[in-house]
Each structure stands twice: as structure tokens, then as C-alpha cells.
Design a protein around this motif. Structure first.
Motif, PDB file in Angstrom:
ATOM      1  N   GLU A   1       0.828  -1.223   0.000  1.00  0.00           N
ATOM      2  CA  GLU A   1       0.000   0.000   0.000  1.00  0.00           C
ATOM      3  C   GLU A   1       0.855   1.263   0.000  1.00  0.00           C
ATOM      4  OE1 GLU A   1      -2.374  -0.164   3.532  1.00  0.00           O
ATOM      5  OE2 GLU A   1      -0.632  -0.148   4.877  1.00  0.00           O
ATOM      6  N   LYS A   2       2.099   1.133   0.449  1.00  0.00           N
ATOM      7  CA  LYS A   2       2.974   2.309   0.477  1.00  0.00           C
ATOM      8  C   LYS A   2       3.839   2.440  -0.770  1.00  0.00           C
ATOM      9  CE  LYS A   2       3.313   2.393   5.525  1.00  0.00           C
ATOM     10  NZ  LYS A   2       4.161   1.993   6.663  1.00  0.00           N
ATOM     11  N   ASN A   3       3.595   1.561  -1.757  1.00  0.00           N
ATOM     12  CA  ASN A   3       4.419   1.612  -2.973  1.00  0.00           C
ATOM     13  C   ASN A   3       4.174   2.878  -3.775  1.00  0.00           C
ATOM     14  OD1 ASN A   3       4.762  -1.846  -3.602  1.00  0.00           O
ATOM     15  ND2 ASN A   3       6.410  -0.351  -3.814  1.00  0.00           N
ATOM     16  N   ASP A   4       5.239   3.356  -4.386  1.00  0.00           N
ATOM     17  CA  ASP A   4       5.151   4.455  -5.340  1.00  0.00           C
ATOM     18  C   ASP A   4       4.478   3.935  -6.608  1.00  0.00           C
ATOM     19  OD1 ASP A   4       6.072   7.118  -6.445  1.00  0.00           O
ATOM     20  OD2 ASP A   4       7.086   5.725  -7.821  1.00  0.00           O
ATOM     21  N   HIS A   5       3.428   4.574  -7.053  1.00  0.00           N
ATOM     22  CA  HIS A   5       2.684   4.088  -8.216  1.00  0.00           C
ATOM     23  C   HIS A   5       3.558   4.028  -9.463  1.00  0.00           C
ATOM     24  CE1 HIS A   5      -0.569   3.245 -10.950  1.00  0.00           C
ATOM     25  NE2 HIS A   5      -0.264   4.319 -11.666  1.00  0.00           N
ATOM     26  N   GLY A   6       4.411   5.018  -9.613  1.00  0.00           N
ATOM     27  CA  GLY A   6       5.305   5.038 -10.765  1.00  0.00           C
ATOM     28  C   GLY A   6       6.237   3.835 -10.779  1.00  0.00           C
ATOM     29  N   ALA A   7       6.705   3.425  -9.596  1.00  0.00           N
ATOM     30  CA  ALA A   7       7.590   2.266  -9.521  1.00  0.00           C
ATOM     31  C   ALA A   7       6.856   1.010  -9.985  1.00  0.00           C
ATOM     32  CB  ALA A   7       8.100   2.086  -8.092  1.00  0.00           C
ATOM     33  N   VAL A   8       5.599   0.883  -9.586  1.00  0.00           N
ATOM     34  CA  VAL A   8       4.805  -0.286  -9.992  1.00  0.00           C
ATOM     35  C   VAL A   8       4.662  -0.306 -11.507  1.00  0.00           C
ATOM     36  CG1 VAL A   8       2.563  -1.435  -9.801  1.00  0.00           C
ATOM     37  CG2 VAL A   8       3.564  -0.305  -7.789  1.00  0.00           C
ATOM     38  N   MET A   9       4.373   0.845 -12.084  1.00  0.00           N
ATOM     39  CA  MET A   9       4.204   0.923 -13.530  1.00  0.00           C
ATOM     40  C   MET A   9       5.501   0.603 -14.273  1.00  0.00           C
ATOM     41  SD  MET A   9       1.060   1.538 -14.025  1.00  0.00           S
ATOM     42  CE  MET A   9       0.827   2.227 -15.686  1.00  0.00           C
ATOM     43  N   ARG A  10       6.605   1.037 -13.710  1.00  0.00           N
ATOM     44  CA  ARG A  10       7.888   0.775 -14.377  1.00  0.00           C
ATOM     45  C   ARG A  10       8.241  -0.707 -14.346  1.00  0.00           C
ATOM     46  NH1 ARG A  10      12.118   4.546 -11.656  1.00  0.00           N
ATOM     47  NH2 ARG A  10      13.571   3.710 -13.206  1.00  0.00           N
ATOM     48  N   VAL A  11       8.008  -1.357 -13.206  1.00  0.00           N
ATOM     49  CA  VAL A  11       8.289  -2.796 -13.135  1.00  0.00           C
ATOM     50  C   VAL A  11       7.358  -3.542 -14.097  1.00  0.00           C
ATOM     51  CG1 VAL A  11       8.190  -4.859 -11.669  1.00  0.00           C
ATOM     52  CG2 VAL A  11       9.262  -2.760 -10.814  1.00  0.00           C
ATOM     53  N   ALA A  12       6.088  -3.127 -14.135  1.00  0.00           N
ATOM     54  CA  ALA A  12       5.149  -3.754 -15.075  1.00  0.00           C
ATOM     55  C   ALA A  12       5.651  -3.610 -16.508  1.00  0.00           C
ATOM     56  CB  ALA A  12       3.754  -3.132 -14.924  1.00  0.00           C
ATOM     57  N   ALA A  13       6.141  -2.419 -16.824  1.00  0.00           N
ATOM     58  CA  ALA A  13       6.612  -2.161 -18.185  1.00  0.00           C
ATOM     59  C   ALA A  13       7.825  -3.024 -18.533  1.00  0.00           C
ATOM     60  CB  ALA A  13       6.955  -0.676 -18.345  1.00  0.00           C
ATOM     61  N   LEU A  14       8.695  -3.256 -17.556  1.00  0.00           N
ATOM     62  CA  LEU A  14       9.867  -4.100 -17.802  1.00  0.00           C
ATOM     63  C   LEU A  14       9.443  -5.527 -18.152  1.00  0.00           C
ATOM     64  CD1 LEU A  14      12.155  -2.863 -14.873  1.00  0.00           C
ATOM     65  CD2 LEU A  14      12.509  -2.446 -17.330  1.00  0.00           C
ATOM     66  N   TRP A  15       8.486  -6.057 -17.396  1.00  0.00           N
ATOM     67  CA  TRP A  15       8.000  -7.413 -17.679  1.00  0.00           C
ATOM     68  C   TRP A  15       7.293  -7.465 -19.032  1.00  0.00           C
ATOM     69  CZ3 TRP A  15       9.839 -11.537 -15.688  1.00  0.00           C
ATOM     70  CH2 TRP A  15      10.264 -11.585 -14.352  1.00  0.00           C
ATOM     71  N   GLN A  16       6.505  -6.426 -19.298  1.00  0.00           N
ATOM     72  CA  GLN A  16       5.795  -6.412 -20.581  1.00  0.00           C
ATOM     73  C   GLN A  16       6.761  -6.366 -21.750  1.00  0.00           C
ATOM     74  OE1 GLN A  16       3.310  -3.116 -19.680  1.00  0.00           O
ATOM     75  NE2 GLN A  16       1.834  -4.389 -18.554  1.00  0.00           N
ATOM     76  N   ALA A  17       7.894  -5.707 -21.533  1.00  0.00           N
ATOM     77  CA  ALA A  17       8.909  -5.664 -22.598  1.00  0.00           C
ATOM     78  C   ALA A  17       9.470  -7.060 -22.882  1.00  0.00           C
ATOM     79  CB  ALA A  17      10.031  -4.711 -22.203  1.00  0.00           C
ATOM     80  N   CYS A  18       9.313  -7.979 -21.904  1.00  0.00           N
ATOM     81  CA  CYS A  18       9.743  -9.375 -22.085  1.00  0.00           C
ATOM     82  C   CYS A  18       8.600 -10.238 -22.604  1.00  0.00           C
ATOM     83  CB  CYS A  18      10.246  -9.948 -20.763  1.00  0.00           C
ATOM     84  SG  CYS A  18      11.689  -9.092 -20.097  1.00  0.00           S
ATOM     85  N   GLY A  19       7.468  -9.611 -22.944  1.00  0.00           N
ATOM     86  CA  GLY A  19       6.337 -10.353 -23.510  1.00  0.00           C
ATOM     87  C   GLY A  19       5.355 -10.881 -22.488  1.00  0.00           C
ATOM     88  N   ALA A  20       5.536 -10.544 -21.211  1.00  0.00           N
ATOM     89  CA  ALA A  20       4.669 -11.089 -20.169  1.00  0.00           C
ATOM     90  C   ALA A  20       3.356 -10.308 -20.056  1.00  0.00           C
ATOM     91  CB  ALA A  20       5.392 -11.067 -18.828  1.00  0.00           C
ATOM     92  N   HIS A  21       2.316 -11.001 -19.574  1.00  0.00           N
ATOM     93  CA  HIS A  21       1.050 -10.364 -19.214  1.00  0.00           C
ATOM     94  C   HIS A  21       1.124 -10.045 -17.725  1.00  0.00           C
ATOM     95  CE1 HIS A  21      -0.364 -11.619 -23.067  1.00  0.00           C
ATOM     96  NE2 HIS A  21      -0.280 -12.897 -22.769  1.00  0.00           N
TER      97      HIS A  21
END
Lengths: 301, 301
Positions: A138-158
């Protein structure tokens, strides 16, 4: 294998510059460097400032890693994620190590993998078409979550998000329990008078059923120790169900057995074949669009 | 799938002329004819005289087939074999149907297969490199046993002989038990509040563990009914072992869990990868040499 595959996927996407490898096994670092997965090495206590830290160890090691990371003054500028199979225990370890929750640490778990061990088995497309679950705090920075998501998506992950408790409960059913059952079959057969000669008569069914028993024993011990409540939830239900099926077999209850087998086949045929092709739809597209703004290239110092 | 794959293997080896297909499912016969697997069709009560009969049905159907075959006066000149997964029950069914044991009926079981159903999935190399177990009766004609062995060897299989009781005990461990455990996992997960949404998080481990749950439910009901003593022998031991592992997990007994997982991995890595490449050595070579004399080509009337 998982951490190095993530690196290879990010390299293929052109998203990383210099990669620093850390491992207690010196031979793994040599292999990783030879294969071009990492550029240089460090220890957990001698890390240079980096943009991104990927923690890919058995979950039992993570408390030690978080304790070491907590000493780095530059950590607030670093994106951190992990690939551990149990999320509540990883979050608890981070909470214990850091005085304040590290807002840039985004707990994650790729629902993918193979039974092999080590960087030599890493491949860039390991996560292509597979799910990755993020369990933000709950204390995570929203931008950090989006960036990690983007890294995985760049590897083709859902990429999906859920609570750590939901993750641990669901993965206990679909991953942890099958591994325990598979290990148990090997143990059960090995502790009889027949010993290993019976394995000469193992056909495809046995091989696929026990594939997971070739997985990393330390990793799976740690998962069992760190998610035992959820594993026992499913394991106890499995024991009850198996005892019932045992009685159906003993009673030669053909109609009831047939009903169980038809239901199992129907569910598997309808639900399992689909998972790898399913998209997580809109949220991925949105997150992918943010890729350019959140992931900066060649910034690793 | 198994029977049609045997036919395709024999066709590829140039060992069969005309093939007559018999099946209660009319659609299967149409498919088999379209695919060039069979040349014509018959019913179990209208068979023309043939050189070879391959019985490839769920074992529960075999008593009815033997009863029908027993009426054919030309049967003494016909080589007969089957591919049933339980051998004692098949032998008992033949003993019940025939006044004297049919000397040319050689019970067999290819230790190979896939989870698919039907002739459409037949392939000529299904048995290439796999084991086939023959369980001859004491009254069998030796030449008949050699001819059936030669037919399987022509399909690339390694042929072994053992007693029907040894076969049933060993295959209960390496094939029947894993299928029951796999069906049980699907049943166990399907009967919880979580239902099918949890299968969205099934990764490779779950998929391979439950692959066998997509197998033919009728076939597996019949196997459970016809080999229940041997299945229960292993299943009860599995239940005990799983209960012990459950307690290790509940007690957080990390060292003991690690020992179990390391032993399982070691056995699997050492014994399972080898089975498909193992040769049954001399006996195969000898039997192969007899191929020319025992298998006569293009004789089907």
C-alpha cells in the motif's frame, strides 16, 4: 535461470545498459559473464549504485539480501523487484529490514519457469506469453509499480496485480501443491522394496507428472517453509479427496470414478490450454504506453 | 490412437497388406479410412479371416471381444495381441471366453502413449524407442510370442517379457498411480470455493502434472477397476508418505524436507532421462533376425 532470463529479455528489448551480477556461487557468475548475461560482478555488500535491482534467489535468502540492501544510501533512487514464489514472506522480510517500506520495491512473481537450475538455462523468451503477478504494498510508489510492469511487458509477459495473500493462496494450489505431490511420488516409490528398477517402466505420463521433482530442492524447501499455511490448506483438501478416491477404487465404484475422471478432463481441457494465450487486455496496453516515459535506457552507472 | 498407431507403424515397415477396422464409434472408422489407416470395416461379429488381430480398446471391453472372437472357426490360424494396460484381467477374460487358452494370443502392453483420444492422433512413430511389455501365458505358442515381438520391434519398440502379475504391479506404480493422482488434483481443486479461476495461474509445472488428467476417462476407469489391488498397494503407501510430508511442512522441518526433495531430484535425474534410450540388448537383436521368417507379408485375405 529466472533472474538471468529476465536480464536476457530486457537486453533483447534494448532496455538495459551495464548489468552487475551477484551470486554466492562463483561458477554461476563465470558462466553468466561468458554467456554475455552480465557485464561485471559484485557482492551483496559491494554493490555500485544501480537503476534496477532484480532479486532472484530462493525466498529463504531474501531476509539477508534486504538487510544488506538497507545499508545503501542511494537505494531510494533505485527500482527494486523480486521473482520470489511466495509474496507475503518476501514483504514481511522487507518490512523487517527497512525502517520504512521501500517505496520503490515492487514485489513480483513470474508464473513461468522450468525444472532446470542455473544461468546456463536462461533464455530471453522465458516469459513471453506468460503471466507475471505483481503484489504491490500500500505504500508503494505508483510510478515504480508501472515501471516494473513495463519491464516485464517488454519481455512479452502479461502483468497482473493482486494482493500478496491472494497470490500466495492461488499459487499454493496451482504451483506449490503440485510440486509437493510430485516430490512425494518419487519419495513414495523410492521407499519401497522395488527401488529404482521400476522407473525403467516410466512412460510419458510419469515423466510429465514428476517433471517438477527435478526442480531446485532448496527453492522448494523455502517455498514450503514460507507459505506453509496456504499449502496445507490445499494439501489437506487433497488428502481428503485422495482418500475418497481410494475408497471408490477399493469399492469398484465405476460410475463414480468415471464422473470424477470426466469432470477432471473437462476442466483441464477447457481451462488449461487457454491460459498462455489469454491477454490481460486494457491494463497492459495502458502500461505499455508508459514504457517510454518510465524506463530510461543506458542509465546504469 | 494406440491401435491405429500400431497399424501405421506396421504399414511404414511394409508388414501389412489389407487392414480391417472394427470400432463401435462409426466416426472413428470414417476418420481411419480417410487417413488411410484402415482399408475396410467390419463388426466384431462379421470379421473376415485375418492373419493378425490387434485388440486396442479399454480393458473393460475385452471380455465382450473375446466372447465374440471365440466363435470364429479360423481363429487358430490367427495371431492375436492386445495393448491393454492391465494384463492379469485381460488374461482372465480370455481364459473365461475360450474353452482352451488360445495359443496364438500374446498379451502385450506398449509403455507409451499420449493424453489424446482417437485415430486422428495416431502416428507411425508412437512406439519408436519405447518399451513394449509382453506377458505370455504358459500355454502360449513360442512362435506366436516371437512374431508379436517382431511386429513391435518393426515399429522401433524395445520388447521385454515379464509375468502379468509383475507387469500389473510395476505399471500400477509408474502409470496407474500417477494418473489417479493427477485426476485427484483436478477434482480436489475443482471442489473448492475457488473454482476454475485459479487455473488461470497454472504454469508449466501444473500443466505437466495434470497432463494425464486429459486422458480417456473410460480407459482409466477400466484400469482402476481391473487393477485395483495393485493400485491400492501403491496408493496407500503414497497416502502415508504424503501425510508424513504434510507433517514436515506443518512442523517447518526444513532439513527433512530438503532431504526428501534432494533424493527425489537425484532419482528422477538419474533414472528417468535414461529410459527412452535404453536398449533391451541381445534379445531384441535375436528376435529381429526372426522377423523375416515369422511375419508374412500381404497375406491378409
Amino acid at each position: 535461470m529466472i533472474g538471468a532470463s529476465f536480464v536476457l529479455g530486457l537486453r533483447q528489448a534494448g532496455l538495459v545498459g551495464k548489468v552487475v551480477g551477484v551470486d554466492v556461487a562463483e561458477a554461476e557468475l563465470v558462466t553468466a559473464k561468458t554467456l554475455g548475461i552480465i557485464d561485471e560482478t559484485a557482492t551483496i555488500d559491494t554493490l555500485p549504485p544501480v537503476d534496477l535491482i532484480i532479486i532472484a534467489t530462493p525466498v529463504g535468502v531474501m531476509p539477508r539480501i534486504f538487510n544488506a540492501l538497507a545499508h545503501y544510501p542511494w537505494l531510494a533512487d533505485t527500482l527494486i523487484t523480486d521473482v520470489g514464489s511466495t509474496k507475503q514472506s518476501v514483504i514481511a522480510a522487507a518490512e523487517a529490514a527497512f525502517p520504512d517500506w521501500p517505496r520503490n520495491f515492487v514485489p513480483g512473481h513470474p508464473v513461468a519457469g522450468r525444472e532446470y537450475i542455473g544461468v546456463a538455462y536462461a533464455v530471453a523468451d522465458m516469459f513471453d506469453g506468460f503471466r507475471v503477478v505483481l503484489t504491490p504494498h500500500e505504500k508503494n510508489d505508483h510510478g515504480a509499480v508501472m515501471r516494473v510492469a513495463a519491464l516485464w511487458q517488454a519481455c512479452g509477459a502479461h502483468v497482473e496485480q493482486m494482493s500478496a495473500s491472494a497470490h500466495d493462496r492461488v499459487l499454493a494450489a496451482t504451483s506449490h501443491l503440485p510440486h509437493v505431490l510430485s516430490y512425494c511420488l518419487m519419495e513414495s516409490l523410492a521407499t519401497t522394496e522395488y527401488e529404482t528398477s521400476i522407473f525403467d517402466y516410466a512412460a510419458g505420463g510419469f515423466k510429465s507428472f514428476t517433471r517438477t521433482a527435478s526442480s531446485n530442492p532448496v527453492m522448494w524447501r523455502d517455498i514450503c517453509l514460507n507459505n506453509n499455511t496456504d499449502i496445507l490448506y490445499w494439501l489437506d483438501h487433497y488428502l481428503d479427496t485422495l482418500a475418497e478416491m481410494r475408497d471408490l477404487i477399493a469399492d469398484e465404484a465405476g460410475d463414480e470414478l468415471l464422473a470424477v475422471y470426466e469432470r477432471a478432463k473437462s476442466i483441464r481441457d477447457n481451462h488449461i490450454h487457454l491460459t498462455q494465450t489469454q491477454s490481460v487486455a486494457k491494463s497492459s496496453d495502458t502500461a505499455t504506453q508508459t514504457l517510454a516515459s518510465f524506463v530510461s535506457k543506458d542509465k546504469t552507472k
